[in-house]
Design a protein around this motif. Structure first.
Motif, mmCIF file in Angstrom:
data_model
loop_
_atom_site.group_PDB
_atom_site.id
_atom_site.type_symbol
_atom_site.label_atom_id
_atom_site.label_comp_id
_atom_site.label_asym_id
_atom_site.label_seq_id
_atom_site.Cartn_x
_atom_site.Cartn_y
_atom_site.Cartn_z
ATOM 1 N N GLN A 84 16.130 2.985 -1.245
ATOM 2 C CA GLN A 84 15.745 2.552 -2.433
ATOM 3 C C GLN A 84 14.581 1.435 -2.575
ATOM 4 O OE1 GLN A 84 18.651 1.953 -5.290
ATOM 5 N NE2 GLN A 84 20.538 3.163 -4.321
ATOM 6 N N PHE A 85 14.904 0.138 -2.095
ATOM 7 C CA PHE A 85 13.927 -0.741 -1.755
ATOM 8 C C PHE A 85 12.977 -0.659 -0.907
ATOM 9 C CE2 PHE A 85 11.866 -4.837 -1.889
ATOM 10 C CZ PHE A 85 11.658 -5.024 -3.249
ATOM 11 N N VAL A 90 8.623 -0.767 -2.023
ATOM 12 C CA VAL A 90 7.740 -1.324 -1.175
ATOM 13 C C VAL A 90 6.588 -0.372 -0.648
ATOM 14 C CG1 VAL A 90 7.162 -2.692 1.033
ATOM 15 C CG2 VAL A 90 9.196 -3.288 -0.379
ATOM 16 N N TRP A 91 7.092 0.749 -0.086
ATOM 17 C CA TRP A 91 6.051 1.848 0.521
ATOM 18 C C TRP A 91 5.167 2.567 -0.605
ATOM 19 C CZ3 TRP A 91 5.149 3.758 5.131
ATOM 20 C CH2 TRP A 91 4.186 4.788 5.274
ATOM 21 N N PRO A 92 5.772 2.868 -1.562
ATOM 22 C CA PRO A 92 5.128 3.159 -2.754
ATOM 23 C C PRO A 92 4.029 2.096 -3.336
ATOM 24 C CG PRO A 92 7.066 3.260 -3.624
ATOM 25 C CD PRO A 92 7.118 3.060 -2.128
ATOM 26 N N HIS A 95 1.145 1.498 -0.922
ATOM 27 C CA HIS A 95 0.045 2.728 -0.633
ATOM 28 C C HIS A 95 -0.451 2.897 -1.907
ATOM 29 C CE1 HIS A 95 2.297 2.831 3.044
ATOM 30 N NE2 HIS A 95 1.305 3.496 3.545
ATOM 31 N N TYR A 96 -0.250 1.983 -2.940
ATOM 32 C CA TYR A 96 -1.221 1.888 -4.206
ATOM 33 C C TYR A 96 -0.616 3.102 -5.124
ATOM 34 C CZ TYR A 96 -4.476 -1.157 -2.364
ATOM 35 O OH TYR A 96 -5.206 -2.447 -1.651
ATOM 36 N N ARG A 97 0.760 3.437 -5.061
ATOM 37 C CA ARG A 97 1.265 4.351 -6.073
ATOM 38 C C ARG A 97 2.253 3.755 -6.683
ATOM 39 N NH1 ARG A 97 0.771 9.713 -5.129
ATOM 40 N NH2 ARG A 97 1.880 9.891 -7.005
ATOM 41 N N LEU A 98 2.004 2.744 -7.830
ATOM 42 C CA LEU A 98 2.953 2.175 -8.602
ATOM 43 C C LEU A 98 3.755 3.042 -9.500
ATOM 44 C CD1 LEU A 98 1.181 -1.087 -9.764
ATOM 45 C CD2 LEU A 98 3.283 -0.837 -8.507
ATOM 46 N N ASP A 99 3.106 4.304 -9.777
ATOM 47 C CA ASP A 99 3.645 5.404 -10.662
ATOM 48 C C ASP A 99 5.014 5.721 -9.974
ATOM 49 O OD1 ASP A 99 1.866 6.587 -8.747
ATOM 50 O OD2 ASP A 99 2.275 8.406 -9.347
ATOM 51 N N LEU A 100 5.008 5.696 -8.675
ATOM 52 C CA LEU A 100 6.286 6.191 -7.911
ATOM 53 C C LEU A 100 7.294 5.201 -7.560
ATOM 54 C CD1 LEU A 100 4.667 8.586 -5.249
ATOM 55 C CD2 LEU A 100 5.703 9.073 -7.611
ATOM 56 N N VAL A 101 7.069 3.790 -8.185
ATOM 57 C CA VAL A 101 7.750 2.892 -7.883
ATOM 58 C C VAL A 101 8.992 2.887 -8.620
ATOM 59 C CG1 VAL A 101 8.190 0.157 -7.965
ATOM 60 C CG2 VAL A 101 6.178 1.161 -7.130
#
Length: 479
Positions: A84-85, A90-92, A95-101
Motif C-alpha cells: 500500500q504505502f 510513494v512509487w506513483p 514517478h509523477y503519477r498522482l492520479d494513481l496514488v
C-alpha cells in the motif's frame, strides 16, 4: 576502517549463479572492500498466522565474511508497508503519477511502524563505529526511527528513484513528516541534480533551509549534506556475459531472422516505463516508414512485477490488447511485427540478446537512472554496435548524451528516432558507442559506491553534544 552496514528492503544472498543485478553487485563489493560487513533487510517471505513470533526473529548467515541478517514480514505489515504505502503512494508519486496514488492513513501508519520495527531489530546489531548506508523509498523514515533509539552513527541514504518537484511531492498528505524524517540522515544521495534540487525546493517551502556551502544544509534542527551519485554498472562484466557462443535456440533464432533488424526493450512491467506509449510509437514507425514493414522485429520483454497491485494488472491487460491489435493490423502470414513476452529471462541470456539486437529502445516516462540503457550499450560489439534510443526523462540521459534522446510522449519523434537508428551508418554507430562507453567506464558501479562512502565517512558522527552531533565535514570531492 569502520564496518559498513547496508540496509535495503530486500537482501540478496549470493547463490553462486553469478546472475546478481547491478545494485546487488555494487553493495556486495562495498561490503567486501571494507573487510566484511552487515547486510540487513526483509527476506521476501510472509509469516503465516501462528508464526508471528518467528517473524520477530532476525536470522543471520555469513558468507565470505559478510553477515546477511534477514526476517519475514507479517501479512498485515507486508500489505500496509510494502503493497500500500510504498507501492501505491510513494512509487506513483515519485514517478509523477498522482492520479494513481491511493493514500490511506492506516497505510502511512503501517509504513512508519514497519520502519520502526526494522530499526529496533537492527539496533542490537550496530557497533559504535559502524557507518550505515540505507537504500531507497521503502526506508525514507528509517534514520528518524534509529535516532529515536539513540543511534548516533553516520547514516547515509541513497534514493534510487526520482524525487518529484514540490508540486507533486507536497501533494502527499504526510509530506512534511517525510521531509523531517529525511533530514535525520547525515548524507542524502540522488541520481540526478534535478532530483537533489527538487528535494531542497520541497524542503524550503516548509521550513528555513540554511546552506553552508552549496551542498551542506541545516533544516528542522539537523545538519546534513546532499550530493548527486549517478549509479553505474560493471561494463567489463556485462561485456563478458554478452560475448561467447550463443545457446542453440538463440543461434537458431538468429539464422531464422536473417537480415531483419531487431529492436529490443526489456524492463519489468510498470506504468512508469512508458510501454503503452512505446507500442504506439512502434505503430507510428510502421505507419510513417512503411519500408520497414517485414524487415524488422520489435521484442518487448516485460515480466510481471507487483502483480497484486491493480495498476499493474491493468497495464498488463492494456499491453496484451495493444500487441494483438498492432500485429493484427500490420502482420502477415510470414511476419509478426511485435513480440510481447510477459516472462523473466536470465540476466546472462539477456546480455547476449542485447548484443544481437540493432536497436535498444528505453523510453520510460520517468526513471531514476535506468541501468538497462547502460547494460544495452555495454553489451554491444564494439566493431558493429547497436543504437540506443533513450527517453529524456531517464536519469541515464544526463550521462549518455550520444544516444538518440527522445520525448516518450511524442510517438512521431520516437518513430523518427527508430528509423534513424535502423538506418544509421556503421561509422556513426561506432562513434556514438565509444562516447557512451567512455562515460560508462568513468562512472561505473565502483565509482558510485566509492564516492558515496567516501563522503559519508567524511562526516563527523553525532555525539551526545547536539552541536557536535550535527557537525558535517566539508567534502573535498563535492562540486
Amino acid at each position: 576502517m569502520s564496518r559498513l552496514v547496508v540496509v535495503s528492503n530486500r537482501i540478496a544472498i549470493p547463490d553462486g549463479s553469478g546472475g546478481a543485478g547491478g545494485l546487488a553487485v555494487g553493495i556486495l563489493d562495498a561490503l567486501k572492500t571494507t573487510g566484511g560487513g552487515l547486510w540487513f533487510g526483509w527476506n521476501g517471505e510472509i509469516s503465516t498466522i501462528g508464526e508471528e513470533e518467528e517473524s520477530e526473529k532476525v536470522a543471520s548467515v555469513e558468507k565470505e565474511g559478510i553477515t546477511y541478517a534477514s526476517f519475514p514480514l507479517s501479512q498485515n505489515d507486508y500489505d500496509l508497508y510494502y503493497c500500500q504505502f510504498s507501492n501505491t503512494v510513494v512509487w506513483p508519486a515519485f514517478h509523477y503519477r498522482l492520479d494513481l496514488v491511493q493514500f490511506q492513513r492506516e497505510a502511512w501508519e503501517g509504513y512508519c511502524s514497519v520502519n520502526e520495527l526494522l530499526a529496533k531489530r537492527l539496533q542490537p546489531l550496530i557497533k559504535p563505529d559502524d557507518i550505515l548506508w540505507i537504500h531507497d523509498y521503502h526506508l525514507l523514515p528509517f534514520a528518524a526511527a534509529l535516532r529515536k533509539l539513540g543511534v548516533n552513527n553516520r547514516i547515509g541514504f541513497f534514493l534510487h528513484i526520482p524525487f518529484p518537484t514540490p508540486e507533486i511531492f507536497n501533494a502527499l498528505p504526510p509530506h512534511k513528516e517525510l521531509l523531517e524524517m529525511l533530514c535525520e540522515y547525515d548524507l542524502l544521495g540522488f541520481q540526478t541534480e534535478s532530483d537533489r534540487v527538487a528535494f531542497l525546493e520541497s524542503l524550503s517551502l516548509l521550513t528555513q533551509v540554511q546552506n553552508s556551502g552549496a551542498k551542506q544544509h541545516r533544516a528542522f534542527g539537523n545538519r546534513f549534506a546532499t550530493e548527486v551519485y549517478p549509479i553505474g554498472i560493471e561494463p567489463d562484466s556485462i561485456k563478458e556475459m554478452a560475448e561467447g557462443p550463443l545457446p542453440p535456440k538463440m543461434a537458431a533464432m538468429k539464422r531464422e531472422l536473417g537480415d531483419a533488424k531487431n529492436i529490443i526493450a526489456c524492463e519489468r512491467l510498470d506504468y512508469s516505463k512508458g510501454l503503452p506509449e512505446r507500442f504506439l510509437a512502434y505503430e507510428a514507425l510502421l505507419e510513417n516508414f512503411p519500408q520497414h514493414r517485414g524487415n524488422i522485429r520489435y521484442s518487448q520483454i516485460a515480466p510481471t512485477s507487483r502483480g497484486d497491485v491493480q495498476a499493474y494488472q491493468d497495464i498488463r491487460h492494456q499491453l496484451e490488447t495493444e500487441a494483438g491489435r498492432i500485429n493484427g493490423k500490420y502482420g502477415t502470414l510470414g511476419w509478426t511485427p511485435l513480440y510481447y513476452l510477459n516472462q523473466h529471462f536470465d540476466r546472462r541470456l539477456l546480455m547476449k540478446i542485447f548484443r544481437l539486437t540493432d536497436v535498444g529502445l528505453v523510453t520510460p516516462l520517468r526513471d531514476g537512472m535506468n541501468l538497462v540503457a547502460k547494460e544495452y550499450v555495454a553489451a554491444q560489439d564494439p566493431d558493429d554496435p547497436g543504437v540506443l534510443v533513450l527517453s529524456r526523462f531517464a536519469g541515464a540521459a544526463n550521462e549518455m548524451t550520444s544516444a538518440l534522446i527522445v520525448n516518450p510522449y511524442d510517438r512521431d519523434e520516437v518513430a523518427a528516432a527508430l528509423d534513424k537508428a535502423l538506418t544509421m551508418p556503421r561509422t556513426e554507430r561506432i562513434s556514438r558507442y565509444n562516447d557512451m562507453m567512455a562515460v560508462l567506464r568513468k562512472n561505473d558501479i565502483s565509482h558510485w559506491r566509492e564516492s558515496f562512502l567516501k563522503d559519508l565517512r567524511a562526516i563527523t558522527p553525532r555525539g551526545d553534544d547536539h552541536a557536535t552531533a550535527s557537525k558535517v565535514a566539508t567534502f573535498p570531492r563535492l562540486a
